[in-house]
Scaffold this active site. Sequence first.
Site, PDB file in Angstrom:
ATOM      1  CB  CYS A   4     168.257  51.652  31.489  1.00 16.65           C
ATOM      2  SG  CYS A   4     166.914  53.093  32.046  1.00 16.65           S
TER       3      CYS A   4
HETATM    4  N1  LIG Z   1     164.789  57.489  32.625  1.00 14.17           N
HETATM    5  C1  LIG Z   1     164.633  55.839  31.770  1.00 14.17           C
HETATM    6  O1  LIG Z   1     164.779  55.952  30.998  1.00 14.17           O
HETATM    7  C2  LIG Z   1     164.540  55.020  32.792  1.00 14.17           C
HETATM    8  C3  LIG Z   1     163.464  54.222  32.803  1.00 14.17           C
HETATM    9  C4  LIG Z   1     162.792  52.971  33.108  1.00 14.17           C
HETATM   10  C5  LIG Z   1     163.566  53.129  34.667  1.00 14.17           C
HETATM   11  N2  LIG Z   1     164.144  53.910  33.987  1.00 14.17           N
HETATM   12  C6  LIG Z   1     164.887  54.251  36.723  1.00 14.17           C
HETATM   13  O2  LIG Z   1     163.815  55.333  37.079  1.00 14.17           O
HETATM   14  C7  LIG Z   1     164.786  56.121  37.846  1.00 14.17           C
HETATM   15  C8  LIG Z   1     164.988  57.479  37.921  1.00 14.17           C
HETATM   16  O3  LIG Z   1     165.125  57.835  36.777  1.00 14.17           O
HETATM   17  P1  LIG Z   1     165.499  59.033  36.278  1.00 14.17           P
HETATM   18  O4  LIG Z   1     165.907  58.814  34.544  1.00 14.17           O
HETATM   19  O5  LIG Z   1     164.002  59.513  35.994  1.00 14.17           O
HETATM   20  O6  LIG Z   1     166.421  59.788  36.626  1.00 14.17           O
HETATM   21  P2  LIG Z   1     166.185  61.253  35.995  1.00 14.17           P
HETATM   22  O7  LIG Z   1     167.685  61.975  37.697  1.00 14.17           O
HETATM   23  O8  LIG Z   1     165.599  62.008  35.272  1.00 14.17           O
HETATM   24  O9  LIG Z   1     165.159  62.051  38.419  1.00 14.17           O
HETATM   25  C9  LIG Z   1     165.369  61.959  39.281  1.00 14.17           C
HETATM   26  C10 LIG Z   1     164.556  62.963  40.056  1.00 14.17           C
HETATM   27  O10 LIG Z   1     164.806  62.619  41.213  1.00 14.17           O
HETATM   28  C11 LIG Z   1     165.575  64.187  42.257  1.00 14.17           C
HETATM   29  N3  LIG Z   1     165.591  63.340  43.294  1.00 14.17           N
HETATM   30  C12 LIG Z   1     166.730  62.957  43.757  1.00 14.17           C
HETATM   31  N4  LIG Z   1     167.026  62.335  44.871  1.00 14.17           N
HETATM   32  C13 LIG Z   1     166.053  62.054  45.811  1.00 14.17           C
HETATM   33  C14 LIG Z   1     165.405  62.349  46.579  1.00 14.17           C
HETATM   34  N5  LIG Z   1     166.276  62.071  47.448  1.00 14.17           N
HETATM   35  N6  LIG Z   1     164.696  62.854  47.009  1.00 14.17           N
HETATM   36  C15 LIG Z   1     163.441  63.815  46.209  1.00 14.17           C
HETATM   37  N7  LIG Z   1     163.556  63.753  44.963  1.00 14.17           N
HETATM   38  C16 LIG Z   1     165.355  62.968  44.339  1.00 14.17           C
HETATM   39  C17 LIG Z   1     166.647  64.243  40.465  1.00 14.17           C
HETATM   40  O11 LIG Z   1     166.744  65.628  41.297  1.00 14.17           O
HETATM   41  C18 LIG Z   1     165.515  63.929  39.408  1.00 14.17           C
HETATM   42  O12 LIG Z   1     165.251  65.339  39.280  1.00 14.17           O
HETATM   43  C19 LIG Z   1     166.144  55.087  37.953  1.00 14.17           C
HETATM   44  O13 LIG Z   1     166.324  54.216  38.703  1.00 14.17           O
HETATM   45  C20 LIG Z   1     166.380  55.130  36.590  1.00 14.17           C
HETATM   46  O14 LIG Z   1     167.460  53.243  36.617  1.00 14.17           O
HETATM   47  C21 LIG Z   1     164.950  54.719  34.276  1.00 14.17           C
END
Ligand SMILES: NC(=O)c1ccc[n+]([C@@H]2O[C@H](COP(=O)([O-])OP(=O)(O)OC[C@H]3O[C@@H](n4cnc5c(N)ncnc54)[C@H](O)[C@@H]3O)[C@@H](O)[C@H]2O)c1
Length: 454
Positions: A297
């Site tokens: 983030c």
């Molecule tokens: N991690 C946090 O603390 C947090 C908090 C709030 C918001 N976010 C936001 O949420 C979003 C996701 O973050 P995250 O931490 O869960 O990411 P992450 O990397 O943990 O998970 C994302 C998942 O999406 C999968 N993926 C990638 N491309 C894909 C596709 N085309 N189709 C299907 N699956 C696909 C990946 O394999 C992965 O398992 C980001 O935009 C992030 O900024 C994250």
Amino acid sequence: MRNDTPSAAVSFNGGRVTSVASAHESAVTDLTDPHARSLNVAVLGMGYVGLPTALALAGAGHAVLGLDVSEQRLADIRDCRVDLVPADLVRLRQAIAQPTFLLSADTTLLSAADVVIVCVPTPIDTYLMPDLSPLAAACRTVVGRARPGQTIVLTSTTYVGTTRDLLVKPLSERGLDVGTDVHVAFSPERIDPGNTKHTQASVPRVVGGVTQRCARRAGALLAGIAANIHVVSSAEAAEMTKLVENTFRAVNIALANEFAEVGRVLGLEVMEVIHAAATKPYGFTPFFPGPGVGGHCIPCDPHYLLWQLRRDRVRTPVVEQAMAAIAQRPLRVVDRVREVLSDNGLPLRGARVLVVGVTYKPGVEDVRESPAIEILSRLRDAGCEADFWDELAPALRLNDGSILKSLSDPVAPDYDLILVHTLHPGTSYDRIAECPTVLDATYRLTNVDHRMVV
Ligand SMILES: NC(=O)c1ccc[n+]([C@@H]2O[C@H](COP(=O)([O-])OP(=O)(O)OC[C@H]3O[C@@H](n4cnc5c(N)ncnc54)[C@H](O)[C@@H]3O)[C@@H](O)[C@H]2O)c1
């Protein structure tokens, strides 16, 4: 565009409006939506955000399809080998025993979904530029499989206008009218992995629809898994809300790091001073210094804003400066290691340094964007014999692609300096005191009288 575009920002809770952001809409309106009943919900991207979201939706009585491009990730989820708070691990074990909780990489299944929630990563590259490729690919998949009656909710943090660029326009090009045939909204995710105090269910959720009906559809579903729903007037307002939240944090963390430097020069404990300032009951929010920021983030999100503003030749010097300072913070930590060793008559080259804790924050296994990667890479590039010890992170990929493994039982007196980077709850750090030179980048190490801070 339909004529049900919202004109006012409203909040509703469990389907009822609880507060109204615009003066002319003061009546409490029932927004209960039949679409919030038991639905087929697909979650695209089963990572740190998507998995707990899928579990919450399953707990709310929906049939859930968890989709991910990574078969490895799906296997880890099936085997419960995932980084979740204990309550979510219990929910995962319950969910995977249910026939209504399906994990798959097969995106053809999307067409059976009533609602699709997109939670894929939005990282930055090594040049600090947004890498929109995962999100663009995911949206292409969703648009390609969209069918009339579906509601699509984008939750990945991104630039203002993404929902329109990557979903609304291509859906229209496919002949699907957003607001009539399909409903599209943006709802930023606020989950804080590892945080058992502010759980996803206890935190309000912001929703912005492309039309008012879009917002209602999305809000009605999300009301089942969030404390309450605050609806804003557009998807763009919701997109910017997330950027404001995380830019606010980034700027304040950069300021806290700057005050840490001020405190060191003036011979004052910065933590004591910040805690004292925090006794003011209004107008001050405490932020604390550290070795830098990590995770998916704070180091990333404000760059989506800076990137898009460059197109319009708009400068935001405060944000730019904060993000530059944040990117440089690990280098400052390395400088301090060099200074402290030098004060002890040792050069960095050949010195033995142990980094304690490498995850980006306490209590999680996540090492994405962790400042420890930059710190360890720089120390080793400079010829330092740098190791690390972290009970939650068995290995770390450094900048040059090499994998460094965690020591299992380091001997503190063997090191010329111990750099404290992350302190996990439940881990004993007593051994650190046995090293004569301890540099604390967390500013939170206790019981080591001779420790210095960065
Ligand atoms: N991690 C946090 O603390 C947090 C908090 C709030 C918001 N976010 C936001 O949420 C979003 C996701 O973050 P995250 O931490 O869960 O990411 P992450 O990397 O943990 O998970 C994302 C998942 O999406 C999968 N993926 C990638 N491309 C894909 C596709 N085309 N189709 C299907 N699956 C696909 C990946 O394999 C992965 O398992 C980001 O935009 C992030 O900024 C994250």
